[in-house]
Design a protein around this motif. Structure first.
Motif, PDB file in Angstrom:
ATOM      1  N   ALA A 199       6.698 -46.897  -1.679  1.00 49.19           N
ATOM      2  CA  ALA A 199       6.799 -47.309  -3.193  1.00 49.19           C
ATOM      3  C   ALA A 199       5.101 -47.650  -2.789  1.00 49.19           C
ATOM      4  CB  ALA A 199       7.308 -48.758  -3.057  1.00 49.19           C
ATOM      5  N   THR A 200       4.600 -46.911  -4.017  1.00 47.51           N
ATOM      6  CA  THR A 200       2.863 -47.138  -4.421  1.00 47.51           C
ATOM      7  C   THR A 200       2.816 -47.538  -5.629  1.00 47.51           C
ATOM      8  OG1 THR A 200       2.976 -45.003  -5.248  1.00 47.51           O
ATOM      9  CG2 THR A 200       2.530 -44.944  -2.743  1.00 47.51           C
ATOM     10  N   ASP A 201       1.598 -48.434  -5.591  1.00 45.79           N
ATOM     11  CA  ASP A 201       1.128 -48.911  -6.889  1.00 45.79           C
ATOM     12  C   ASP A 201      -0.280 -49.104  -7.107  1.00 45.79           C
ATOM     13  OD1 ASP A 201       2.194 -51.058  -9.125  1.00 45.79           O
ATOM     14  OD2 ASP A 201       0.479 -52.154  -8.095  1.00 45.79           O
ATOM     15  N   VAL A 202      -0.794 -49.017  -8.292  1.00 44.76           N
ATOM     16  CA  VAL A 202      -2.269 -48.973  -8.505  1.00 44.76           C
ATOM     17  C   VAL A 202      -3.079 -50.305  -7.790  1.00 44.76           C
ATOM     18  CG1 VAL A 202      -2.106 -47.290 -10.140  1.00 44.76           C
ATOM     19  CG2 VAL A 202      -2.045 -49.565 -10.898  1.00 44.76           C
ATOM     20  N   VAL A 203      -2.254 -51.223  -8.069  1.00 48.88           N
ATOM     21  CA  VAL A 203      -2.996 -52.697  -7.678  1.00 48.88           C
ATOM     22  C   VAL A 203      -2.632 -52.786  -6.479  1.00 48.88           C
ATOM     23  CG1 VAL A 203      -3.436 -54.953  -8.359  1.00 48.88           C
ATOM     24  CG2 VAL A 203      -3.260 -53.114 -10.058  1.00 48.88           C
ATOM     25  N   ASP A 204      -1.198 -53.149  -6.052  1.00 51.85           N
ATOM     26  CA  ASP A 204      -0.754 -53.819  -4.932  1.00 51.85           C
ATOM     27  C   ASP A 204      -0.793 -52.496  -3.576  1.00 51.85           C
ATOM     28  OD1 ASP A 204       0.530 -55.400  -2.975  1.00 51.85           O
ATOM     29  OD2 ASP A 204       2.413 -55.645  -4.213  1.00 51.85           O
ATOM     30  N   THR A 205      -1.286 -52.938  -2.739  1.00 48.86           N
ATOM     31  CA  THR A 205      -1.251 -52.137  -1.704  1.00 48.86           C
ATOM     32  C   THR A 205      -0.148 -52.382  -0.782  1.00 48.86           C
ATOM     33  OG1 THR A 205      -2.745 -53.397  -0.531  1.00 48.86           O
ATOM     34  CG2 THR A 205      -3.746 -51.877  -1.579  1.00 48.86           C
ATOM     35  N   ASP A 206       0.652 -53.419  -0.801  1.00 53.70           N
ATOM     36  CA  ASP A 206       1.668 -53.531   0.203  1.00 53.70           C
ATOM     37  C   ASP A 206       3.035 -53.814  -0.730  1.00 53.70           C
ATOM     38  OD1 ASP A 206       3.108 -54.031   2.464  1.00 53.70           O
ATOM     39  OD2 ASP A 206       2.251 -56.263   2.591  1.00 53.70           O
ATOM     40  N   VAL A 207       3.566 -52.953  -1.313  1.00 49.28           N
ATOM     41  CA  VAL A 207       4.480 -53.153  -2.266  1.00 49.28           C
ATOM     42  C   VAL A 207       5.679 -53.374  -1.206  1.00 49.28           C
ATOM     43  CG1 VAL A 207       6.286 -52.065  -4.017  1.00 49.28           C
ATOM     44  CG2 VAL A 207       3.610 -51.450  -4.116  1.00 49.28           C
ATOM     45  N   GLU A 208       6.691 -54.357  -1.696  1.00 46.54           N
ATOM     46  CA  GLU A 208       7.787 -54.714  -1.155  1.00 46.54           C
ATOM     47  C   GLU A 208       9.064 -53.886  -1.580  1.00 46.54           C
ATOM     48  OE1 GLU A 208       8.307 -58.748  -1.863  1.00 46.54           O
ATOM     49  OE2 GLU A 208       6.922 -59.310  -0.074  1.00 46.54           O
ATOM     50  N   VAL A 209       9.939 -53.384  -0.469  1.00 44.38           N
ATOM     51  CA  VAL A 209      11.023 -52.577  -0.984  1.00 44.38           C
ATOM     52  C   VAL A 209      12.204 -53.306  -0.641  1.00 44.38           C
ATOM     53  CG1 VAL A 209      12.198 -50.252  -0.371  1.00 44.38           C
ATOM     54  CG2 VAL A 209       9.455 -50.381  -0.390  1.00 44.38           C
ATOM     55  N   TYR A 210      13.256 -53.139  -1.580  1.00 46.97           N
ATOM     56  CA  TYR A 210      14.646 -53.804  -1.137  1.00 46.97           C
ATOM     57  C   TYR A 210      15.657 -52.667  -1.401  1.00 46.97           C
ATOM     58  CZ  TYR A 210      12.382 -58.243  -2.219  1.00 46.97           C
ATOM     59  OH  TYR A 210      11.319 -59.329  -2.195  1.00 46.97           O
ATOM     60  N   ILE A 211      16.576 -52.772  -0.634  1.00 45.96           N
ATOM     61  CA  ILE A 211      17.824 -51.988  -0.487  1.00 45.96           C
ATOM     62  C   ILE A 211      18.998 -52.490  -1.274  1.00 45.96           C
ATOM     63  CG2 ILE A 211      19.195 -50.468   1.049  1.00 45.96           C
ATOM     64  CD1 ILE A 211      17.066 -50.358   2.976  1.00 45.96           C
ATOM     65  N   GLY A 212      19.537 -51.899  -2.107  1.00 48.29           N
ATOM     66  CA  GLY A 212      20.824 -52.652  -2.651  1.00 48.29           C
ATOM     67  C   GLY A 212      21.987 -51.590  -2.704  1.00 48.29           C
ATOM     68  N   ASP A 213      23.101 -51.958  -2.771  1.00 54.07           N
ATOM     69  CA  ASP A 213      24.326 -51.031  -2.777  1.00 54.07           C
ATOM     70  C   ASP A 213      24.984 -50.891  -4.317  1.00 54.07           C
ATOM     71  OD1 ASP A 213      26.931 -49.779  -2.218  1.00 54.07           O
ATOM     72  OD2 ASP A 213      27.212 -51.364  -0.556  1.00 54.07           O
ATOM     73  N   ALA A 214      24.785 -49.424  -4.538  1.00 51.16           N
ATOM     74  CA  ALA A 214      25.162 -49.144  -5.803  1.00 51.16           C
ATOM     75  C   ALA A 214      26.741 -49.727  -6.163  1.00 51.16           C
ATOM     76  CB  ALA A 214      24.975 -47.731  -6.170  1.00 51.16           C
ATOM     77  N   ALA A 215      27.578 -49.557  -4.999  1.00 49.76           N
ATOM     78  CA  ALA A 215      28.989 -50.044  -5.335  1.00 49.76           C
ATOM     79  C   ALA A 215      29.226 -51.535  -5.296  1.00 49.76           C
ATOM     80  CB  ALA A 215      29.930 -49.503  -4.007  1.00 49.76           C
ATOM     81  N   ASP A 216      28.229 -52.136  -4.979  1.00 49.14           N
ATOM     82  CA  ASP A 216      28.151 -53.787  -4.950  1.00 49.14           C
ATOM     83  C   ASP A 216      27.063 -54.441  -5.541  1.00 49.14           C
ATOM     84  OD1 ASP A 216      28.891 -56.276  -4.473  1.00 49.14           O
ATOM     85  OD2 ASP A 216      29.352 -56.362  -2.515  1.00 49.14           O
ATOM     86  N   PRO A 217      26.651 -55.061  -6.584  1.00 46.79           N
ATOM     87  CA  PRO A 217      25.502 -55.188  -7.297  1.00 46.79           C
ATOM     88  C   PRO A 217      25.170 -56.509  -6.356  1.00 46.79           C
ATOM     89  CG  PRO A 217      26.664 -54.459  -9.029  1.00 46.79           C
ATOM     90  CD  PRO A 217      27.759 -54.501  -7.685  1.00 46.79           C
ATOM     91  N   SER A 218      25.955 -57.278  -5.852  1.00 48.95           N
ATOM     92  CA  SER A 218      25.514 -58.644  -5.240  1.00 48.95           C
ATOM     93  C   SER A 218      24.820 -58.277  -3.778  1.00 48.95           C
ATOM     94  CB  SER A 218      26.915 -59.536  -5.036  1.00 48.95           C
ATOM     95  OG  SER A 218      27.653 -58.684  -3.958  1.00 48.95           O
ATOM     96  N   VAL A 219      24.637 -57.006  -3.336  1.00 49.22           N
ATOM     97  CA  VAL A 219      24.325 -56.606  -2.257  1.00 49.22           C
ATOM     98  C   VAL A 219      22.718 -56.349  -2.144  1.00 49.22           C
ATOM     99  CG1 VAL A 219      24.339 -55.191  -0.113  1.00 49.22           C
ATOM    100  CG2 VAL A 219      26.615 -56.058  -1.109  1.00 49.22           C
ATOM    101  N   THR A 220      22.003 -57.130  -1.602  1.00 50.18           N
ATOM    102  CA  THR A 220      20.411 -56.786  -1.609  1.00 50.18           C
ATOM    103  C   THR A 220      19.950 -56.831  -0.241  1.00 50.18           C
ATOM    104  OG1 THR A 220      20.218 -57.236  -3.818  1.00 50.18           O
ATOM    105  CG2 THR A 220      18.308 -57.125  -2.565  1.00 50.18           C
ATOM    106  N   PHE A 221      19.327 -56.240   0.448  1.00 49.98           N
ATOM    107  CA  PHE A 221      18.837 -56.164   1.670  1.00 49.98           C
ATOM    108  C   PHE A 221      17.103 -56.051   1.505  1.00 49.98           C
ATOM    109  CE2 PHE A 221      22.797 -54.531   2.694  1.00 49.98           C
ATOM    110  CZ  PHE A 221      23.320 -55.548   3.263  1.00 49.98           C
ATOM    111  N   GLY A 222      16.527 -56.842   2.333  1.00 50.81           N
ATOM    112  CA  GLY A 222      14.843 -56.780   2.121  1.00 50.81           C
ATOM    113  C   GLY A 222      14.321 -58.071   2.315  1.00 50.81           C
ATOM    114  N   PRO A 223      12.818 -58.055   1.796  1.00 48.08           N
ATOM    115  CA  PRO A 223      11.982 -56.788   1.661  1.00 48.08           C
ATOM    116  C   PRO A 223      11.792 -56.167   2.917  1.00 48.08           C
ATOM    117  CG  PRO A 223      10.719 -58.728   1.627  1.00 48.08           C
ATOM    118  CD  PRO A 223      12.118 -59.117   1.741  1.00 48.08           C
ATOM    119  N   PHE A 224      11.433 -54.864   2.624  1.00 47.23           N
ATOM    120  CA  PHE A 224      10.980 -53.860   3.776  1.00 47.23           C
ATOM    121  C   PHE A 224       9.695 -53.580   3.546  1.00 47.23           C
ATOM    122  CE2 PHE A 224      15.443 -53.867   3.563  1.00 47.23           C
ATOM    123  CZ  PHE A 224      15.720 -54.149   4.699  1.00 47.23           C
ATOM    124  N   PRO A 225       8.963 -53.111   4.293  1.00 49.78           N
ATOM    125  CA  PRO A 225       7.556 -52.536   3.793  1.00 49.78           C
ATOM    126  C   PRO A 225       7.721 -51.018   3.564  1.00 49.78           C
ATOM    127  CG  PRO A 225       7.810 -52.547   6.295  1.00 49.78           C
ATOM    128  CD  PRO A 225       8.963 -53.449   5.765  1.00 49.78           C
TER     129      PRO A 225
END
Length: 524
Positions: free
Chosen positions: A441-467
Motif C-alpha cells: 500500500a503506497t500513498d503520496v502523503v502517508d509513508t506508513d499506510v496501514e493494511v487490513y485483511i478481510g474475508d470476502a466470505a464473512d464481512p465481519s472478519v477484519t484482521f490488522g492493521p499490518f504494515p
C-alpha cells in the motif's frame, strides 16, 4: 454766503500747523503696507478637517483707486478757504498718492441760484495731472452769493448726474467745502434727490464745514444727513486749515472689508466669522477664517481657493487677495486582496501553493504586497494563515489574510502481489500451491499506510492493521474458522479464510482503497 466774513474765534477740526503733521502722518509706513496677512496659506490636512486661520486685513489710510472731487463754494466769504486750498493743493495730492498712487482728482465749484453760470461748474474733470489740477484751483475766485444759504444741494446732484466721469471700480469721494447751508430745493433739486444720485454713483460725501458767519454747511443738519446716507462724514475746519481738514477727513472715512471667495476647488471651502466688518480706514480689521476640507475631498489632491478682501465693495489690489493651497492627506490604506485556497497534497511535506495577491491604493494605484508565508511556499497538511500587507507612499498600511488549506483526499494504492513459495517447493496435498502474497500500500502523503485483511466470505472478519510489505501465506478453507497465525521464515503470517482475502489500505487521512487476493481453486 455772499459777503466776505471774518472767521469766528473758535476753530473746529485741525489747525494750520496740522497740515505739515498730516502730510508726515499720511506718508508713514502704515500707509505703505496695506493688505491681508497672511496672504498665502499652504497647509496639509486630512479629509473632513478644518483649518483655523487668524486673518488681519490692514486697510489703507485712503480707499483704493480714489476719484476725489473737490467741490468748493466760491461765494464771496470763501476767499481765505480757497487760498488755503490753492496753497496746499500739491500737498494734498502728494499725500493721497503716497497711500494710493493711482488717485485722480477733479475740481468743481458752486455758488447760489442767482449767480448764473457760476451756479455750478466743472473746472477740471478727473485727471492725474497735478499741474492741470493746480491751474483749476488757481482759477477759483471768491465772489457773488446773496443770502446765507447757497446751492450745494444742486451741485451734489450735478456731480452724480454725469458731470464727473468716474473711473470704473473707483472709490468715489466728493469733498464738499463750504461755509453755509444749502437751499433745499436748490435749482430745482432736493437734498433727497441729490442723496439718491450720490448713492446710485456709490459716492461718499466728505463735508468740510468751514467756520464763518454763514453758520456752516451743517447749520440745518443737511451735511450730516447726506454724509451719513453716503457713508461719509462731516469735518470742521477754519478757513486756513481746509486742506488739513480734507486730509484728516479722508483718513477718517470708514472702510467696510468684505471677504469674498472668488474661486474654490471642489472639496474645499472657506468661511469667516463675519460677512464683513466696518472700521476706520488705516486700521487693522481682524477676521477668523476657517478653511474646511470636505470628507470626500480627493485624497492626495492639491486644492486651491482664492479670497478677495474687498474694500467698500471694490478690489483693493493684489495685496488684498489671499491664495489658499491645501494638500489633502492620503489617509486611506491600500486595499489588499488575498483569497483562501484549498489544494491537494503532493507529498508528505504538503503542497506548493503559488497563490495570487494584489494591492491597490486610492492615490498610488497598484502596489506589490508582501505576504508571509510568500506565494510559492510549501504549505503543510492542514490550514495555514497567510497575511499580506502593502504600504502606500503616505505610510498607510493595509492588509488581508487568507487560509491556505492542504488536504489529502487521495486514497492509497493497495495491492495483493502474488509471490513464489519462499521454500522453493510446494507442500504435497495443498489446495493452494501458490498462496503466497505480499500486501503493498503506497500513498503520496502517508509513508506508513496501514493494511487490513478481510474475508470476502464473512464481512465481519477484519484482521490488522499490518504494515505495508507484509508477506502472508493465504489458505482458503470454506469450512474453517477465519484466523491469522504467525508465519515462519519470509512469511510473516499464515492467514486462513473462508473466502478470498480483501486487502484494505488506510492512510492517515482515512482515505482507503482495497484489493483482493484471489486464491487458486483446488485441483480436481
Amino acid at each position: 454766503m455772499g459777503f466776505t466774513a471774518v472767521p469766528r474765534g473758535r476753530v473746529r477740526g485741525v489747525t494750520v500747523a496740522a497740515v505739515t503733521a498730516m502730510v508726515t502722518v499720511v506718508a508713514a509706513p502704515a500707509w505703505a503696507a496695506p493688505g491681508v496677512d497672511p496672504g498665502t496659506v499652504d497647509r496639509a490636512a486630512d479629509p473632513g478637517t478644518a483649518i483655523p486661520i487668524s486673518k488681519v486685513v490692514s486697510t489703507p489710510a485712503i480707499p483704493p483707486k480714489p476719484d476725489v472731487v473737490l467741490l468748493v463754494d466760491t461765494t464771496g466769504s470763501m476767499g481765505p478757504a480757497i487760498e488755503n486750498v490753492r496753497s496746499n493743493l500739491q500737498q494734498v495730492i502728494n499725500s493721497v498718492r503716497t497711500a494710493q498712487p493711482g488717485a485722480e482728482f477733479a475740481v468743481a465749484s458752486y455758488r447760489d441760484e442767482e449767480d448764473g453760470p457760476e451756479l455750478f461748474q466743472v473746472r477740471q474733470n478727473l485727471t492725474a495731472d497735478a499741474i492741470d489740477l493746480q491751474n483749476a484751483v488757481d482759477g477759483l475766485l471768491a465772489d457773488g452769493g446773496g443770502d446765507f444759504p447757497e446751492a450745494w444741494v444742486n451741485a451734489l446732484f450735478e456731480v452724480s448726474d454725469g458731470a464727473i466721469a468716474y473711473r470704473s471700480g473707483s472709490s468715489r469721494i466728493v469733498v464738499l467745502v463750504g461755509d453755509a447751508p444749502s437751499h433745499d430745493p436748490s435749482a430745482g433739486h432736493t437734498l433727497a434727490q441729490a442723496t439718491a444720485a450720490l448713492q446710485a454713483d456709490h459716492a461718499r460725501v466728505l463735508a468740510v464745514d468751514v467756520a464763518g458767519e454763514g453758520g456752516g454747511l451743517d447749520a440745518d443738519g443737511q451735511a450730516t444727513a447726506v454724509a451719513t446716507a453716503t457713508g461719509g462724514q462731516v469735518v470742521d475746519s477754519a478757513p486756513d486749515t481746509v486742506t488739513a481738514a480734507i486730509l484728516n477727513g479722508l483718513r477718517d472715512l470708514d472702510v467696510t472689508v468684505t471677504p469674498t471667495v472668488t474661486s474654490c476647488d471642489a472639496g474645499l471651502s472657506v468661511s469667516f466669522d463675519a460677512p464683513s466688518r466696518t472700521q476706520q480706514s488705516g486700521t487693522d480689521v481682524p477676521f477668523a477664517e476657517t478653511i474646511t476640507v470636505a470628507g470626500d475631498a480627493p485624497q492626495g489632491a492639491v486644492l486651491h481657493c482664492t479670497v478677495d478682501f474687498r474694500l467698500n465693495g471694490l478690489p483693493g489690489g493684489p495685496e488684498f487677495v489671499e491664495h489658499i493651497t491645501v494638500r489633502v492627506n492620503d489617509v486611506t490604506p491600500p486595499t489588499v486582496v488575498v483569497d483562501d485556497r484549498t489544494v491537494e497534497a503532493t507529498g508528505p511535506a504538503g503542497a506548493v501553493i503559488d497563490y495570487p495577491a494584489s494591492a491597490t491604493d486610492n492615490v498610488d494605484g497598484p502596489l506589490t504586497p508582501t505576504c508571509v508565508p510568500p506565494p510559492g511556499s510549501t504549505f503543510p497538511l492542514g490550514a495555514t494563515t497567510v497575511t499580506c500587507t502593502a504600504t502606500d507612499a503616505a505610510g498607510n498600511t493595509g492588509s488581508d489574510t487568507a487560509v491556505m488549506r492542504v488536504v489529502d483526499t487521495t486514497a492509497p494504492t493497495t495491492r495483493c502481489v502474488p509471490t513464489n513459495n519462499p521454500s522453493g517447493d510446494n507442500t504435497p496435498g495443498s489446495y493452494n500451491p501458490d498462496g503466497f502474497y505480499e500486501l503493498t500500500a503506497t500513498d503520496v502523503v502517508d509513508t506508513d499506510v496501514e493494511v487490513y485483511i478481510g474475508d470476502a466470505a464473512d464481512p465481519s472478519v477484519t484482521f490488522g492493521p499490518f504494515p505495508a510489505g507484509t508477506k502472508i501465506k493465504l489458505v482458503q478453507a470454506p469450512g474453517a474458522q477465519s484466523r491469522v497465525r504467525d508465519g515462519t521464515g519470509d512469511v510473516d503470517y499464515k492467514v486462513t479464510l473462508r473466502g478470498d482475502a480483501v486487502i484494505t489500505g488506510v492512510d492517515d487521512s482515512g482515505n482507503r482503497s482495497t484489493a483482493t487476493c484471489l486464491v487458486a481453486p483446488p485441483p480436481k
